[in-house]
Scaffold this motif. Structure first.
Motif, PDB file in Angstrom:
ATOM      1  N   LEU A 198      44.840  32.875  52.411  1.00 56.49           N
ATOM      2  CA  LEU A 198      44.644  34.244  52.886  1.00 56.49           C
ATOM      3  C   LEU A 198      44.481  35.148  51.669  1.00 56.49           C
ATOM      4  N   PRO A 199      43.311  35.767  51.495  1.00 56.39           N
ATOM      5  CA  PRO A 199      43.103  36.605  50.312  1.00 56.39           C
ATOM      6  C   PRO A 199      43.948  37.880  50.364  1.00 56.39           C
ATOM      7  N   CYS A 200      44.482  38.234  49.194  1.00 54.47           N
ATOM      8  CA  CYS A 200      45.267  39.453  49.031  1.00 54.47           C
ATOM      9  C   CYS A 200      44.651  40.270  47.899  1.00 54.47           C
ATOM     10  N   VAL A 201      44.507  41.580  48.118  1.00 56.81           N
ATOM     11  CA  VAL A 201      43.868  42.459  47.144  1.00 56.81           C
ATOM     12  C   VAL A 201      44.729  43.700  46.967  1.00 56.81           C
ATOM     13  N   LYS A 202      44.861  44.146  45.720  1.00 52.79           N
ATOM     14  CA  LYS A 202      45.554  45.398  45.424  1.00 52.79           C
ATOM     15  C   LYS A 202      44.505  46.430  45.028  1.00 52.79           C
ATOM     16  N   ILE A 203      44.426  47.512  45.808  1.00 56.61           N
ATOM     17  CA  ILE A 203      43.423  48.551  45.564  1.00 56.61           C
ATOM     18  C   ILE A 203      44.003  49.672  44.717  1.00 56.61           C
TER      19      ILE A 203
END
Length: 109
Positions: A62-67
């Protein structure tokens, strides 16, 4: 000017394809609905670790991204104050990943 991915998040919210906030994101992960996890820039490392551990426990890759936007900026753009967002639609998730990567945000797994 607002980032393109924030506009796309707004569209996904209006379409009912987001889970926003700690409890609803965890529920989305447990029910295998989540396709992408987005963290605000000012979220605690403890919460990032908790959500990442849950995603690894219940779902693979599951991809996780910090914006670069804060919880307050998310609140202004989406009308809901949350530090973590789950995108529950494959098409929205794929497009958001493209737009977020174009902006040069942090990507994790």
């Amino acid at each position: 000017m607002q980032n393109k991915y924030m506009s796309m998040l707004g569209l996904a919210r209006r379409a009912g394809r987001l889970s926003m906030g700690h409890d609803t994101v965890l529920d989305s992960i447990k029910k295998n609905k989540s396709k992408l996890i987005i963290f605000s820039c000012d979220i605690s490392q403890r919460l990032i670790d908790e959500i990442s551990a849950a995603s690894k426990r219940y779902m693979k890759a599951l991809p996780c991204v910090k914006i670069s936007e804060s919880m307050e900026e998310i609140h202004i753009a989406l009308g809901y104050k949350a530090g973590v967002i789950s995108v529950n639609d494959t098409n929205f998730a794929n497009r958001l990943l493209e737009l977020i990567n174009q902006e040069g945000n942090e990507y994790g797994d």
